[in-house]
Enzyme design. Structure first.
Site, PDB file in Angstrom:
ATOM      1  N   HIS A  15     -21.992 -40.246  37.721  1.00  0.00           N
ATOM      2  CA  HIS A  15     -20.610 -39.848  37.995  1.00  0.00           C
ATOM      3  C   HIS A  15     -20.230 -40.525  39.306  1.00  0.00           C
ATOM      4  O   HIS A  15     -20.977 -40.461  40.292  1.00  0.00           O
ATOM      5  CB  HIS A  15     -20.475 -38.341  38.155  1.00  0.00           C
ATOM      6  CG  HIS A  15     -19.186 -37.945  38.842  1.00  0.00           C
ATOM      7  ND1 HIS A  15     -17.981 -37.892  38.168  1.00  0.00           N
ATOM      8  CD2 HIS A  15     -18.924 -37.638  40.136  1.00  0.00           C
ATOM      9  CE1 HIS A  15     -17.030 -37.547  39.025  1.00  0.00           C
ATOM     10  NE2 HIS A  15     -17.572 -37.379  40.221  1.00  0.00           N
ATOM     11  N   CYS A 100     -15.001 -41.460  34.491  1.00  0.00           N
ATOM     12  CA  CYS A 100     -14.823 -41.501  35.935  1.00  0.00           C
ATOM     13  C   CYS A 100     -15.145 -42.868  36.515  1.00  0.00           C
ATOM     14  O   CYS A 100     -14.523 -43.320  37.484  1.00  0.00           O
ATOM     15  CB  CYS A 100     -15.697 -40.432  36.606  1.00  0.00           C
ATOM     16  SG  CYS A 100     -17.455 -40.556  36.169  1.00  0.00           S
TER      17      CYS A 100
END
Length: 589
Positions: A15, A100
């Site tokens: 992430h 993301c």
């Protein structure tokens, strides 16, 4: 474990977020922000300094807003009026194709001209390239949704007054928090009441208001009626914005001010218009206060006569003309010869095809620095007769605001500048195919508000843009070129028109307006073939003149060139244009 299941080794499922100006930005349930390291994902396992950016903060924040149109949270049709759970929503987030890392890469590319490390952005495709990864894709995406879509804790969300300031780098310490007020041309805050306790500050404010208007509200701590109109006075200040300066003087603290202005009672109000005292009244009548202040502002800023006209076309917002049709890309690239085999061309083609078939959300950006470098190299080395496929390919990509927004971040907008310079240098020898795709590309630059602003604010770039329009309007042999040039002229003046209506000032330089109006009128005089071209010319002329200063150089030139007569002469050209011609005649009257 990944090696046994997938046949390839994976260190981690990443992430990523981008920290800029003391705020961490990431994509989850839409574009989210938090204080650095305060997301539900916990502390970062690695922080990578990406570099520094010299882009102005307003440009950065505007580009970020455009990214929010791609990185969205979308409500599904089963919940048009309401939804009860996160599961009731159709998320644009996709663990493998729209995640993301794509957002962080796009934002970093805009800020720095380079994305995040390839081993992060390529990880989803690495997994999908395996049979087991393809099989597990739906389950993994569903299982991770609760994590990727989790909200940010309220205590971790930066307040509305916290914005990135002094942002000299991507990874930077948290900057000071300060309240943000709009400022007028003088640099003083607008839309608020100015509290004054000294003559010096009062004199300074009145000096700033010499070209506009000001109101002084004399009050005191022992005046209960005064407090009754405090809320109304605050509302009037916000309503006035930069059109008036509203001042409040507490006589229990400002004895010197009260003595000079000989105030005998509170509340007392004094108004000033263009540096001269205009009125004085006493009493806490909210109706009288509102009426007097609003009348003062109308006297200081009388509405333009055009606002009293009823104009269906010229008084509405206008969408820019864009050229979004995608040609057969294989045939287009084949015309490039060996250049078509470049990896950047393949990447750009794949991006355009994916975006056309599945939408922007499923089309991760390719390496835009590599692509723009290829375009610049083509412009510098390719013969003019062979250059149009390269420009047309870029035109197709510019429909995406991420691409057009990225061009804003280039130093001196080098890619666009070099294309304009090349075509303008060819003058009348420019091949038809190159000129028309360049005009269409220029129209597509107006898909991004930040790029359009940069185009018209940059004197050198604006000059090249106007030169492209004028030289193309002179092409008597090719009506499609004149139509495209009229469309580009329309985009330019429509953008300026909107600024003139909303912000009361022009973004288009005076020299550009003068050159444009002269060229538009000359072309309109000679246009006897294309109704579409005539419509574009007439609308551009009308929007350019609408709201222009009555004593300004633009209106004087229109009168000298008998613009109204030129417009009137086109009534016999097409019945479809008669209503538009009547509107343009009204603003030229």
């Amino acid at each position: 474990m990944s090696l046994s299941f997938l046949g390839t080794h994976i260190d981690a499922v990443y992430h990523t977020a981008l920290v800029f100006g003391g705020i961490e930005y990431f994509f989850g349930a839409g574009v989210q922000q938090t204080y650095p390291g305060a997301t539900h994902h916990g502390r970062p396992m690695e922080i990578i300094p990406l570099g520094k950016t010299d882009l102005p903060l307003d440009i950065i924040l505007e580009y970020l807003d455009s990214l929010k149109e791609v990185y969205t949270v979308e409500v599904g049709p089963q919940s048009c009026f309401r939804y009860r759970h996160v599961s009731d929503m159709m998320q644009s987030y996709d663990l493998f194709t729209h995640n993301c890392n794509n957002f962080t890469n796009d934002f970093a590319m805009f800020l720095l001209g380079k994305g995040i490390p390839d081993h992060i952005t390529s990880l989803p495709q690495t997994v999908l390239n395996t049979p087991f990864g393809q099989m597990l894709k739906p389950q993994l995406d569903s299982a991770m949704r609760g994590i990727t879509q989790a909200p940010v804790a309220p205590a971790s969300v930066p307040s509305q007054h916290h914005s990135p300031r002094n942002s000299n780098g991507i990874v930077t310490s948290q900057s000071n928090v300060q309240e943000n007020h709009a400022s007028g041309a003088s640099g003083i805050p607008t839309g608020q009441v100015h509290q004054v306790t000294t003559l010096k500050k009062l004199d300074t404010l009145l000096t700033w208001a010499q070209d506009s208007c000001a109101v002084i509200f004399f009050t005191s701590a022992t005046c209960p009626p005064c407090k009754l109109v405090y809320p109304a006075y605050d509302e009037l200040a916000a309503e006035a914005g930069d059109k008036a300066i509203l001042i409040k003087v507490d006589l229990s603290e400002a004895y010197e001010v009260g003595s000079k202005y000989q105030v005998r009672a509170t509340p007392t109000f004094m108004s000033y218009l263009k540096g001269e005292k205009e009125n004085e009244w006493v009493g806490a009548s909210e109706g009288q206060l509102r009426g007097n202040v609003r009348m003062l502002i109308r006297m200081a800023h009388p509405p333009h006569p055009h606002t009293n006209l009823r104009l269906h076309v010229l008084q509405r917002r206008h969408k820019s003309v864009t050229y979004s049709k995608i040609p057969p890309l294989e045939k287009l690239i084949a015309k490039m010869g060996p250049r078509g085999n470049e990896p950047s061309v393949t990447a750009l083609k794949d991006f355009i095809c994916t975006r056309e078939a599945s939408g922007a959300s499923d089309a991760p950006l390719p390496s835009l620095p590599t692509i723009t470098s290829f375009i610049v190299r083509s412009v510098e080395t390719t013969p003019p007769n062979s250059l149009f496929p390269d420009i047309d390919l870029l035109r197709c990509a510019l429909i995406d605001q991420r691409v057009s927004g990225y061009l804003t971040s280039e130093q001196s907008n080098s890619t666009i500048s070099k294309i304009f310079t090349k075509v303008n240098s060819l003058s009348g020898e420019c091949p038809y195919s190159l000129r028309i795709v360049t005009l269409q590309l220029a129209c597509n630059l107006f898909t991004a508000h930040i790029l359009a602003t940069r185009l018209l604010q940059d004197g050198e770039l604006c000059t090249k843009l106007i030169q492209l329009v004028i030289s193309s309007l002179l092409d008597t042999a090719h009506p499609p070129v004149r139509v495209a040039a009229a469309s580009l002229a329309f985009n330019i003046v429509a953008f300026n028109h909107l600024r003139r209506l909303e912000e009361k000032h022009d973004i288009l330089k005076d020299f550009a307006q003068i050159e444009l109006i002269a060229s538009l009128l000359e072309t309109l005089t000679n246009e006897n073939e294309s109704k579409d071209c005539a419509r574009g010319l007439l609308t551009a002329i009308g929007l350019l003149v609408y709201g222009a200063p009555r004593e300004g150089e633009l209106v004087e030139l229109c009168n000298a060139l008998d613009a109204k007569g030129t417009v009137n002469a086109k009534k016999s050209f097409s019945d479809d244009l008669k209503d538009l011609i009547s509107e343009v005649e009204l603003v030229l009257a």
